[in-house]
Design an enzyme around this catalytic site. Structure first.
Site: not given
Ligand code: C2G
Length: 132
Positions: A45, A47
């Protein structure tokens, strides 16, 4: 028992994450969160989470909507997880809209609107600018 699964890094846990988890749980009875491991974050990712996997797992397990936290170690595990945990629904924010439609042959896939105005990136930027 309707079982929901979702995936994410959930670093610098904020109310956007909580709102996602709350809405996901409201779709069923049991919510599984597949939490991106530190290696998965770094290798796949691009990250680097502020909090370690263990710290992020501890925080998620303290949330009333979350019933089980499992590691997310690769992009390919979702089909396996859905079968292993008998998930009826896979939920994720609509920043991923369409990306997991192939899972529709195993379970319902729901993309929920993201919470506007908050993100880990925004938090980091605001903190850099802040002068306490
Ligand atoms: N999220 C949200 N609103 C935000 C930030 C995040 O609804 N303002 C949601 C994202 O859409 C996700 C969840 O919170 O469903 C977790 O966010 P992240 O940790 O950023 O997830 P991500 O890195 O996109 O990982 O295999 C799928 C990935 O692991 C998703």
């Amino acid at each position: 028992m309707k079982r929901i699964i979702t995936y994410g890094t959930f670093d610098l846990l904020h109310y956007g994450h909580i709102q996602l988890l709350k809405r996901a749980k409201a779709l069923g009875d049991y919510l599984i969160v597949a939490l991106s491991t530190d290696d998965f974050n770094a290798l796949a990712k691009g990250k680097k989470a502020y909090h370690s996997y263990e710290e992020r797992k501890l925080m998620l397990e303290a949330i009333r909507y979350v019933d089980l936290v499992i590691p997310e170690e690769n992009w390919e595990q979702k089909k396996h997880d859905i079968v292993k945990y008998h998930a009826d629904v896979m939920v994720i924010g609509d920043d991923w809209k369409g990306k997991f439609d192939e899972l529709n042959d195993l379970c319902e896939v729901i993309y929920l609107p993201r919470t506007e105005g908050i993100s880990t990136t925004k938090i980091r930027k605001d903190l850099e600018k802040a002068t306490y």
